[in-house]
Design an enzyme around this catalytic site. Structure first.
Site, PDB file in Angstrom:
ATOM      1  N   SER A  80      -2.442  -8.129   3.001  1.00 36.39           N
ATOM      2  CA  SER A  80      -2.975  -7.993   4.371  1.00 36.39           C
ATOM      3  C   SER A  80      -3.283  -9.362   4.950  1.00 36.39           C
ATOM      4  O   SER A  80      -3.304  -9.548   6.162  1.00 36.39           O
ATOM      5  CB  SER A  80      -4.243  -7.140   4.356  1.00 36.39           C
ATOM      6  OG  SER A  80      -3.975  -5.894   3.758  1.00 36.39           O
ATOM      7  N   ARG A  81      -3.545 -10.339   4.074  1.00 41.24           N
ATOM      8  CA  ARG A  81      -3.900 -11.683   4.546  1.00 41.24           C
ATOM      9  C   ARG A  81      -2.694 -12.475   5.051  1.00 41.24           C
ATOM     10  O   ARG A  81      -2.867 -13.493   5.712  1.00 41.24           O
ATOM     11  CB  ARG A  81      -4.548 -12.479   3.407  1.00 41.24           C
ATOM     12  CG  ARG A  81      -5.951 -12.045   3.073  1.00 41.24           C
ATOM     13  CD  ARG A  81      -6.629 -13.097   2.223  1.00 41.24           C
ATOM     14  NE  ARG A  81      -8.051 -12.864   2.132  1.00 41.24           N
ATOM     15  CZ  ARG A  81      -8.629 -12.066   1.243  1.00 41.24           C
ATOM     16  NH1 ARG A  81      -7.881 -11.427   0.365  1.00 41.24           N
ATOM     17  NH2 ARG A  81      -9.935 -11.894   1.242  1.00 41.24           N
TER      18      ARG A  81
ATOM     19  N   ASP B 141      -3.136  -7.234  -7.720  1.00 43.40           N
ATOM     20  CA  ASP B 141      -4.508  -7.631  -8.070  1.00 43.40           C
ATOM     21  C   ASP B 141      -4.719  -7.276  -9.538  1.00 43.40           C
ATOM     22  O   ASP B 141      -5.452  -6.342  -9.878  1.00 43.40           O
ATOM     23  CB  ASP B 141      -5.505  -6.893  -7.169  1.00 43.40           C
ATOM     24  CG  ASP B 141      -5.281  -7.220  -5.703  1.00 43.40           C
ATOM     25  OD1 ASP B 141      -5.807  -8.226  -5.236  1.00 43.40           O
ATOM     26  OD2 ASP B 141      -4.540  -6.480  -5.036  1.00 43.40           O
TER      27      ASP B 141
ATOM     28  N   HIS C  42       0.839  -1.202   0.000  1.00 37.74           N
ATOM     29  CA  HIS C  42       0.000   0.000   0.000  1.00 37.74           C
ATOM     30  C   HIS C  42       0.881   1.263   0.000  1.00 37.74           C
ATOM     31  O   HIS C  42       0.587   2.235  -0.688  1.00 37.74           O
ATOM     32  CB  HIS C  42      -0.879   0.041   1.251  1.00 37.74           C
ATOM     33  CG  HIS C  42      -1.830  -1.112   1.386  1.00 37.74           C
ATOM     34  ND1 HIS C  42      -1.715  -2.062   2.362  1.00 37.74           N
ATOM     35  CD2 HIS C  42      -2.930  -1.459   0.664  1.00 37.74           C
ATOM     36  CE1 HIS C  42      -2.703  -2.940   2.255  1.00 37.74           C
ATOM     37  NE2 HIS C  42      -3.457  -2.609   1.223  1.00 37.74           N
TER      38      HIS C  42
ATOM     39  N   VAL D 160       4.853  -5.396  -4.728  1.00 41.69           N
ATOM     40  CA  VAL D 160       5.894  -5.353  -3.701  1.00 41.69           C
ATOM     41  C   VAL D 160       5.924  -6.703  -2.989  1.00 41.69           C
ATOM     42  O   VAL D 160       4.862  -7.234  -2.632  1.00 41.69           O
ATOM     43  CB  VAL D 160       5.632  -4.212  -2.686  1.00 41.69           C
ATOM     44  CG1 VAL D 160       6.694  -4.188  -1.602  1.00 41.69           C
ATOM     45  CG2 VAL D 160       5.562  -2.869  -3.405  1.00 41.69           C
TER      46      VAL D 160
HETATM   47  P1  AMP Z   1      -6.305  -3.996  -0.523  1.00 40.62           P
HETATM   48  O1  AMP Z   1      -6.204  -3.213   0.750  1.00 40.62           O
HETATM   49  O2  AMP Z   1      -5.786  -5.388  -0.402  1.00 40.62           O
HETATM   50  O3  AMP Z   1      -7.669  -3.892  -1.161  1.00 40.62           O
HETATM   51  O4  AMP Z   1      -5.307  -3.303  -1.534  1.00 40.62           O
HETATM   52  C1  AMP Z   1      -5.382  -1.935  -1.837  1.00 40.62           C
HETATM   53  C2  AMP Z   1      -4.493  -1.645  -3.012  1.00 40.62           C
HETATM   54  O5  AMP Z   1      -3.148  -2.000  -2.709  1.00 40.62           O
HETATM   55  C3  AMP Z   1      -4.895  -2.459  -4.248  1.00 40.62           C
HETATM   56  O6  AMP Z   1      -4.801  -1.638  -5.405  1.00 40.62           O
HETATM   57  C4  AMP Z   1      -3.873  -3.558  -4.266  1.00 40.62           C
HETATM   58  O7  AMP Z   1      -3.618  -4.087  -5.557  1.00 40.62           O
HETATM   59  C5  AMP Z   1      -2.650  -2.836  -3.726  1.00 40.62           C
HETATM   60  N1  AMP Z   1      -1.699  -3.815  -3.175  1.00 40.62           N
HETATM   61  C6  AMP Z   1      -1.951  -4.775  -2.257  1.00 40.62           C
HETATM   62  N2  AMP Z   1      -0.857  -5.539  -2.059  1.00 40.62           N
HETATM   63  C7  AMP Z   1       0.106  -5.051  -2.881  1.00 40.62           C
HETATM   64  C8  AMP Z   1       1.466  -5.418  -3.165  1.00 40.62           C
HETATM   65  N3  AMP Z   1       2.061  -6.439  -2.546  1.00 40.62           N
HETATM   66  N4  AMP Z   1       2.130  -4.697  -4.077  1.00 40.62           N
HETATM   67  C9  AMP Z   1       1.540  -3.657  -4.729  1.00 40.62           C
HETATM   68  N5  AMP Z   1       0.273  -3.261  -4.512  1.00 40.62           N
HETATM   69  C10 AMP Z   1      -0.436  -3.942  -3.606  1.00 40.62           C
END
Ligand code: AMP
Length: 288
Positions: A187-188, A151, A37, A177
């Site tokens: 987050s999981r 994603d 994030h 990342v």
């Molecule tokens: P989420 O909180 O999981 O819905 O993710 C919010 C945003 O962060 C989404 O656009 C995800 O694709 C991005 N995101 C989550 N994990 C990663 C990661 N490891 N690398 C890059 N972007 C990420």
């Protein structure tokens, strides 16, 4: 840093910012913030005058109630991370603020939502994602919104939705990342049982194998699939949800690998669902 909890206040704020000509960068998240994030926030901070981050665990995109209940939440820690990243506004509404009981509208991107996670999590998943992102775009009114390649299907669907519905927003997709051992940050990940955590790298290793095979000239997707599956199945703790080699534009399976492909996979380990992907060009490394 301002923390806004209501739609009305956020919308008035973004209208005022727009009238002053401030370029709004937006990073939508479900909280439990990590370096993935942060990479989106850092890029948005560099490129935009005002940085808005939303934190909302969106119930309508979860197909399993247990997964929604177990999703990690820590607003105080998240606010600390946002503050440090130079975020101007955190929009953190609660469920009642985002969804009125009489709501009757959804947004669906049709074809792109069918395969991969749309198949394994059901049609409702991306309808939930698109509907909440469309709402957030109307509330936050960003000029640029940042999504992660982690994603990949979601990023593609949001780009299509923004184009098809003429949202006046530019969508930027940022690289994945990873942890040092290759596991994509998510987050999981905190829910993976400790003893299984080292084995979770099997997902990344299988994707790396697929990439190597393709770069070494393998053009038959079935051969790549078979060897990747063998690699994944070596680890009994891993249950494979899906593995597909698809066009990064249509998400349809390719017959032959003679152009850029997306290798996308989902597994479950210790009851935790993880996704990851690689964009691979037969001619060498994919460059942004
Ligand atoms: P989420 O909180 O999981 O819905 O993710 C919010 C945003 O962060 C989404 O656009 C995800 O694709 C991005 N995101 C989550 N994990 C990663 C990661 N490891 N690398 C890059 N972007 C990420």
């Amino acid at each position: 840093m301002k923390v806004i909890r209501t739609v009305d206040e956020m919308q008035s704020e973004s209208i005022a910012l727009g009238q002053r000509g401030s370029v709004i960068g937006f990073v939508p998240t479900m909280g439990a913030l990590h370096e993935g994030h942060l990479s989106l926030m850092t890029r948005a901070r560099d490129e935009c005058e005002t940085l808005v981050v939303s934190i909302f665990v969106n119930p309508t995109q979860f197909n399993e109630e247990n997964d929604f209940d177990a999703y990690p939440r820590d607003l105080q820690a998240d606010l600390g991370i946002c503050d440090e990243a130079g975020v101007d506004i955190v929009f953190a509404p609660d469920e009642a603020e985002m969804y009125t009981p009489s709501r009757d509208t959804v947004v669906m991107v049709d074809q792109l939502s069918r395969p991969l996670c749309g198949m394994s999590r059901g049609r409702g998943h991306f309808i939930g994602v698109c509907t909440v992102v469309a709402k957030l775009f109307n509330i936050v009114r960003p000029n640029v919104a940042y999504f992660g390649q982690k994603d990949a299907q979601q990023a593609l669907i949001i780009q299509r939705m923004a184009r098809d519905l003429n949202f006046p927003v530019q969508i930027q997709v940022c690289p994945i990342v990873r942890e040092k051992d290759g596991l994509a940050l998510s987050s999981r990940n905190v829910r993976i049982p400790e003893e299984l955590r080292p084995k979770a790298t099997g997902l990344h290793e299988a994707l790396a194998l697929g990439r190597e095979l393709i770069r070494n000239g393998e053009q038959n997707p079935q051969s790549v699939y078979t060897l990747m599956m063998e690699e994944l199945l070596k680890e009994p703790a891993i249950d494979v949800d899906y593995l597909h080699i698809v066009s990064p534009e249509t998400l349809e399976e390719v017959d032959t690998i003679d152009d850029l492909v997306l290798i996308a996979a989902a597994i479950s380990i210790g009851g935790v669902r993880l996704i990851d992907n690689e964009l691979v060009s037969p001619d060498g490394p994919w460059e942004e």
